[in-house]
Motif scaffolding. Structure first.
Motif, short mmCIF file in Angstrom:
data_model
loop_
_atom_site.label_atom_id
_atom_site.label_comp_id
_atom_site.label_asym_id
_atom_site.label_seq_id
_atom_site.Cartn_x
_atom_site.Cartn_y
_atom_site.Cartn_z
N HIS A 11 0.84 -1.21 0.00
CA HIS A 11 0.00 0.00 0.00
C HIS A 11 0.86 1.25 0.00
O HIS A 11 0.57 2.23 -0.72
CB HIS A 11 -0.91 -0.02 1.23
N LEU A 12 1.94 1.25 0.80
CA LEU A 12 2.86 2.39 0.85
C LEU A 12 3.53 2.61 -0.50
O LEU A 12 3.66 3.74 -0.97
CB LEU A 12 3.90 2.17 1.94
N TYR A 13 3.96 1.50 -1.14
CA TYR A 13 4.61 1.59 -2.44
C TYR A 13 3.67 2.19 -3.49
O TYR A 13 4.06 3.08 -4.26
CB TYR A 13 5.07 0.20 -2.88
N ASN A 14 2.41 1.72 -3.49
CA ASN A 14 1.44 2.23 -4.47
C ASN A 14 1.11 3.70 -4.21
O ASN A 14 0.89 4.47 -5.15
CB ASN A 14 0.16 1.39 -4.42
N HIS A 15 1.07 4.09 -2.93
CA HIS A 15 0.79 5.48 -2.58
C HIS A 15 1.91 6.40 -3.08
O HIS A 15 1.65 7.46 -3.67
CB HIS A 15 0.63 5.61 -1.06
N ILE A 16 3.17 5.98 -2.84
CA ILE A 16 4.32 6.78 -3.30
C ILE A 16 4.35 6.83 -4.83
O ILE A 16 4.62 7.88 -5.42
CB ILE A 16 5.62 6.18 -2.75
N LYS A 17 4.07 5.70 -5.47
CA LYS A 17 4.07 5.62 -6.92
C LYS A 17 3.02 6.55 -7.52
O LYS A 17 3.26 7.25 -8.52
CB LYS A 17 3.81 4.17 -7.35
N LYS A 18 1.83 6.58 -6.89
CA LYS A 18 0.75 7.42 -7.37
C LYS A 18 1.11 8.90 -7.23
O LYS A 18 0.86 9.70 -8.13
CB LYS A 18 -0.53 7.10 -6.59
N LYS A 19 1.70 9.26 -6.09
CA LYS A 19 2.10 10.65 -5.87
C LYS A 19 3.20 11.07 -6.84
O LYS A 19 3.22 12.20 -7.34
CB LYS A 19 2.57 10.84 -4.43
N LYS A 49 3.72 9.85 -9.89
CA LYS A 49 3.12 10.02 -11.22
C LYS A 49 2.38 11.34 -11.31
O LYS A 49 2.46 12.05 -12.32
CB LYS A 49 2.16 8.86 -11.51
N SER A 50 1.64 11.66 -10.22
CA SER A 50 0.90 12.92 -10.22
C SER A 50 1.84 14.11 -10.29
O SER A 50 1.60 15.08 -11.01
CB SER A 50 0.04 12.99 -8.94
N LYS A 51 2.96 14.03 -9.56
CA LYS A 51 3.95 15.11 -9.57
C LYS A 51 4.61 15.24 -10.94
O LYS A 51 4.86 16.34 -11.43
CB LYS A 51 5.00 14.85 -8.49
N SER A 52 4.87 14.08 -11.59
CA SER A 52 5.49 14.10 -12.92
C SER A 52 4.57 14.73 -13.95
O SER A 52 5.00 15.49 -14.81
CB SER A 52 5.85 12.66 -13.34
N LYS A 53 3.25 14.44 -13.85
CA LYS A 53 2.29 15.01 -14.80
C LYS A 53 2.20 16.51 -14.64
O LYS A 53 2.13 17.24 -15.62
CB LYS A 53 0.91 14.36 -14.59
N ARG A 54 2.20 16.98 -13.39
CA ARG A 54 2.15 18.42 -13.15
C ARG A 54 3.40 19.11 -13.68
O ARG A 54 3.35 20.19 -14.25
CB ARG A 54 1.98 18.70 -11.66
N SER A 55 4.56 18.43 -13.50
CA SER A 55 5.83 18.99 -13.98
C SER A 55 5.84 19.06 -15.49
O SER A 55 6.25 20.07 -16.08
CB SER A 55 6.98 18.13 -13.47
N MET A 56 5.36 18.00 -16.18
CA MET A 56 5.31 18.01 -17.64
C MET A 56 4.35 19.07 -18.15
O MET A 56 4.61 19.76 -19.14
CB MET A 56 4.90 16.63 -18.15
N GLY A 57 3.24 19.22 -17.46
CA GLY A 57 2.27 20.24 -17.87
C GLY A 57 2.85 21.62 -17.75
O GLY A 57 2.66 22.49 -18.61
N GLY A 58 3.65 21.84 -16.69
CA GLY A 58 4.30 23.14 -16.51
C GLY A 58 5.32 23.40 -17.59
O GLY A 58 5.45 24.51 -18.11
N ASP A 59 6.06 22.35 -17.99
CA ASP A 59 7.07 22.51 -19.03
C ASP A 59 6.43 22.88 -20.35
O ASP A 59 6.91 23.75 -21.08
CB ASP A 59 7.87 21.22 -19.19
N PHE A 60 5.31 22.20 -20.70
CA PHE A 60 4.67 22.48 -21.98
C PHE A 60 4.03 23.87 -22.00
O PHE A 60 4.04 24.57 -23.01
CB PHE A 60 3.57 21.42 -22.28
N SER A 61 3.44 24.22 -20.83
CA SER A 61 2.79 25.54 -20.78
C SER A 61 3.81 26.67 -20.82
O SER A 61 3.52 27.77 -21.25
CB SER A 61 1.93 25.67 -19.52
N GLY A 62 5.05 26.36 -20.32
CA GLY A 62 6.11 27.38 -20.36
C GLY A 62 6.70 27.49 -21.73
O GLY A 62 7.32 28.49 -22.06
#
Length: 221
Positions: free
Chosen positions: A198-206, A208-221
């Motif tokens: 459960h801890l591994y899946n929670h960290i993995k999910k967070k 992925k979410s952080k990576s998507k936000r970072s990619m979105g920021g890169d494209f918008s910039g």
């Protein structure tokens, strides 16, 4: 050097004993004219480690369930917190759908624990009575049928356990009583494995979410 080896052997032995020790989960439900109470207890090591949750079901009005959660801990069952809760039927359905659709990993974990648990004891006493004798007999028969299906499933899944099931019909008075008790045992090694997963899946999910936000920021910039 010899004492160091002995120390590590003792530590490993204690760790192994801990992993192979059983944790116990107890479900109790009592219903009569004055009482409507659900109790969930989790304990191990002779109840030295113990958490108990008492949930009196106060009211079923307003299309929901109003309850009072009382959490207790330790062998002395010292109250740690009290909290009033209200769960509407709509909210209950929403949570069920969300859990079923978006938490398939959690369902797999629960299935893993269920498959490795052992039913130790099951006790169920039911008394049913209505103002109508024919209706009482009909409801009593339906309850017996449902209990029979569940009993067949549990008997096929779990090799042996203490069992007492009794359904009585009261043809002279209006009455409804339930006394339910069951206890499951599961080794800590399985609980720890699910916790790590459960801890591994929670960290993995967070992540992925952080990576998507970072990619979105890169494209918008």
């Amino acid at each position: 050097m010899r004492y160091l080896v002995i120390f590590f052997i003792v530590i490993l032995t204690l760790a192994l004993l801990f992993l192979l020790t059983n944790g116990y989960v107890v479900f109790e439900y009592n219903k009569d004219k004055k009482l409507d109470n659900l109790i969930i207890s989790i304990f191990s090591f002779g109840q030295i480690l113990k958490y108990k949750y008492e949930i009196p079901l106060i009211d079923f009005k307003n299309f929901g369930i109003k309850s009072l959660l009382v959490a207790k801990r330790g062998k002395s069952e010292k109250t740690s917190r009290k909290e009033k809760k209200f769960l509407s039927i709509r909210e209950f359905i929403r949570r069920y759908k969300y859990f079923k659709e978006s938490n398939s990993v959690n369902l797999v974990m629960l299935q893993y624990l269920w498959n490795r648990s052992r039913l130790k004891e099951l006790r169920l006493n039911v008394v049913i009575g209505t103002d109508d004798a024919a209706l009482t007999g009909l409801i009593g028969g339906m309850v017996w049928s449902i209990i029979g299906i569940l009993d067949s499933y549990l008997s096929n899944k779990f090799i042996s356990y203490k069992k007492h099931i009794n359904v009585k019909t009261n043809f002279s008075n209006k009455e409804f009583k339930v006394d339910f008790y069951c206890i499951f045992a599961i080794r800590f090694v399985h609980i720890i494995r699910v916790g790590i997963g459960h801890l591994y899946n929670h960290i993995k999910k967070k992540f992925k979410s952080k990576s998507k936000r970072s990619m979105g920021g890169d494209f918008s910039g």
